[in-house]
Each structure stands twice: as C-alpha cells, then as structure tokens.
Design a protein around this motif. Structure first.
Motif, PDB file in Angstrom:
ATOM      1  N   LEU A  22       0.225   8.274   5.430  1.00  0.00           N
ATOM      2  CA  LEU A  22       0.516   8.104   6.855  1.00  0.00           C
ATOM      3  C   LEU A  22       1.793   8.841   7.254  1.00  0.00           C
ATOM      4  O   LEU A  22       1.851   9.474   8.313  1.00  0.00           O
ATOM      5  CB  LEU A  22       0.640   6.619   7.211  1.00  0.00           C
ATOM      6  N   ILE A  23       2.800   8.776   6.409  1.00  0.00           N
ATOM      7  CA  ILE A  23       4.060   9.469   6.693  1.00  0.00           C
ATOM      8  C   ILE A  23       3.820  10.973   6.761  1.00  0.00           C
ATOM      9  O   ILE A  23       4.317  11.652   7.665  1.00  0.00           O
ATOM     10  CB  ILE A  23       5.132   9.106   5.648  1.00  0.00           C
ATOM     11  N   LEU A  24       3.050  11.510   5.817  1.00  0.00           N
ATOM     12  CA  LEU A  24       2.753  12.942   5.829  1.00  0.00           C
ATOM     13  C   LEU A  24       1.977  13.348   7.078  1.00  0.00           C
ATOM     14  O   LEU A  24       2.229  14.397   7.669  1.00  0.00           O
ATOM     15  CB  LEU A  24       1.972  13.333   4.579  1.00  0.00           C
ATOM     16  N   ILE A  25       1.024  12.512   7.496  1.00  0.00           N
ATOM     17  CA  ILE A  25       0.253  12.808   8.699  1.00  0.00           C
ATOM     18  C   ILE A  25       1.161  12.818   9.928  1.00  0.00           C
ATOM     19  O   ILE A  25       1.077  13.717  10.764  1.00  0.00           O
ATOM     20  CB  ILE A  25      -0.908  11.804   8.870  1.00  0.00           C
ATOM     21  N   VAL A  26       2.027  11.836  10.037  1.00  0.00           N
ATOM     22  CA  VAL A  26       2.939  11.761  11.184  1.00  0.00           C
ATOM     23  C   VAL A  26       3.880  12.958  11.192  1.00  0.00           C
ATOM     24  O   VAL A  26       4.068  13.608  12.226  1.00  0.00           O
ATOM     25  CB  VAL A  26       3.732  10.429  11.177  1.00  0.00           C
ATOM     26  N   ILE A  27       4.445  13.306  10.047  1.00  0.00           N
ATOM     27  CA  ILE A  27       5.355  14.452   9.975  1.00  0.00           C
ATOM     28  C   ILE A  27       4.604  15.738  10.316  1.00  0.00           C
ATOM     29  O   ILE A  27       5.108  16.580  11.062  1.00  0.00           O
ATOM     30  CB  ILE A  27       6.011  14.532   8.577  1.00  0.00           C
TER      31      ILE A  27
ATOM     32  N   HIS B  30       0.833  -1.206   0.000  1.00  0.00           N
ATOM     33  CA  HIS B  30       0.000   0.000   0.000  1.00  0.00           C
ATOM     34  C   HIS B  30       0.870   1.259   0.000  1.00  0.00           C
ATOM     35  O   HIS B  30       0.884   2.006   0.983  1.00  0.00           O
ATOM     36  CB  HIS B  30      -0.927   0.002   1.220  1.00  0.00           C
ATOM     37  N   PRO B  31       1.584   1.548  -1.079  1.00  0.00           N
ATOM     38  CA  PRO B  31       2.508   2.689  -1.076  1.00  0.00           C
ATOM     39  C   PRO B  31       1.813   4.046  -0.940  1.00  0.00           C
ATOM     40  O   PRO B  31       2.360   4.950  -0.311  1.00  0.00           O
ATOM     41  CB  PRO B  31       3.234   2.564  -2.418  1.00  0.00           C
ATOM     42  N   ILE B  32       0.616   4.196  -1.482  1.00  0.00           N
ATOM     43  CA  ILE B  32      -0.074   5.480  -1.387  1.00  0.00           C
ATOM     44  C   ILE B  32      -0.505   5.742   0.057  1.00  0.00           C
ATOM     45  O   ILE B  32      -0.281   6.822   0.604  1.00  0.00           O
ATOM     46  CB  ILE B  32      -1.278   5.536  -2.349  1.00  0.00           C
ATOM     47  N   LEU B  33      -1.106   4.739   0.698  1.00  0.00           N
ATOM     48  CA  LEU B  33      -1.502   4.889   2.096  1.00  0.00           C
ATOM     49  C   LEU B  33      -0.285   5.104   2.993  1.00  0.00           C
ATOM     50  O   LEU B  33      -0.337   5.884   3.947  1.00  0.00           O
ATOM     51  CB  LEU B  33      -2.299   3.673   2.565  1.00  0.00           C
ATOM     52  N   THR B  34       0.812   4.432   2.677  1.00  0.00           N
ATOM     53  CA  THR B  34       2.041   4.607   3.443  1.00  0.00           C
ATOM     54  C   THR B  34       2.511   6.051   3.340  1.00  0.00           C
ATOM     55  O   THR B  34       2.879   6.666   4.341  1.00  0.00           O
ATOM     56  CB  THR B  34       3.137   3.641   2.933  1.00  0.00           C
TER      57      THR B  34
END
Length: 182
Positions: free
Chosen positions: A40-45, A33-37
């Motif tokens: 998620l990375i953008l949300i965490v950052i 799931h590269p798009i969801l990953t």
C-alpha cells in the motif's frame, strides 16, 4: 499498566500482542499485515509521484512547443500499435518496451475504463486493450491538456488516442499530451 482485550474485554498487560485469555491479536491492522502495508505504501508513493509529474509542463517546454508550432508542424508520423500488442510488450519486457516507446508519439485504439482527473487536476482516460469489465492487466493512462475532449466520452467506448509515451509504473503505461484521433 493494563488495557482491555479487543475481543473478550478482559484486563491484559498493556504491552501484550495477544490476549492471554482468548489469544486475540491486539496489534493494529497495519502491524498484523506488514506485507500488505508495504505494498500500500508503494502504491501511494507511486501514485503521488505519478500525479506530481502527471500534467505539469514547465514554462520552457510550453514556450518551445509554441515556437515549434509556429515554425512548422511535426513531421514525424506516430507509431501505430494495437493496444493488446502494446501492453503485451510491456508485460513481456518492460525495459525493452520503454526503450522502444518512451518519448515517442504513439497511436493506439483501446476501450475506456475510467474518465477522470488526478489530484493535480490533470485530465485522463484509463484505457484497456479489451472491453472486459473485469480486465486486471496492464492499462494505458492518457493525460489530456483539456477536459472538453473527454466530456462526450463514456466508459466502455472504444477510442483511438495519440500521445507521447512515458514510462510504466505499477502496471500503468502513461501517455502525455494525448488527443483523440477521429
């Protein structure tokens, strides 16, 4: 070199992305799931960046606040705006809304959806323009300097807050140095 298939448990090549027998994907969730990953990375950052700038005041700002309070009370009246109109402006045109409100004192009335503190220990209220428990639109996050103002509140309660508007990030409009208006 071989490994066992995650699904059928047969021996397959260690580098195989799919099982030759059952066609089960052998990659981990993040690789599948590269798009969801990425999201998620953008949300965490974004959360880390927001939290890092969330509740900390520099000593220069704190001392200038003390000096201005000692000299005179602020004479600028807050911009009073309905919460539905406020988030509507950000949803319609984030850049125009930020130009209009960022750095200004705003007063709005909305419904509490969360009372908490972030990873830096800053206390906040998450506010929605409606009391719908399934509301998923833009929200306002008000940071308070003291938790005592928040301990008597509850989710779903309507409150009027006043604070200095910050920028919008990930569908959350931030307000700093908030206070409850009685």
């Amino acid at each position: 070199m071989t490994k066992k298939c995650k699904s059928c448990m047969k021996e397959i090549d260690a580098k195989a992305k799919k099982c030759a027998f059952c066609q089960a994907d052998q990659r981990g969730w993040f690789r599948r799931h590269p798009i969801l990953t990425g999201i998620l990375i953008l949300i965490v950052i974004g959360s880390i960046g927001s939290a890092a700038s969330g509740g900390s005041k520099s000593s220069t700002t704190a001392s200038s606040d003390t000096q201005s309070t000692a000299q005179s009370a602020p004479t600028t009246a807050p911009i009073i705006v309905d919460a539905t109109a406020l988030v509507g402006e950000y949803d319609k045109n984030k850049l125009a809304a930020q130009e209009k409100y960022t750095g200004k004192v705003v007063q709005t009335t909305a419904y509490i959806s969360n009372i908490s503190n972030d990873i830096t220990g800053s206390y906040y209220l998450s506010l929605n323009p409606s009391n719908d428990q399934y509301y998923t639109g833009t929200s306002v996050q008000c940071y308070f300097n003291d938790e005592k103002a928040l301990t008597s509140l509850s989710n779903g309660q309507q409150v009027t807050v006043q604070g200095t508007m910050q920028e919008m990030s990930l569908g959350i409009v931030e307000m700093k140095d908030c206070s409850l208006v009685k």
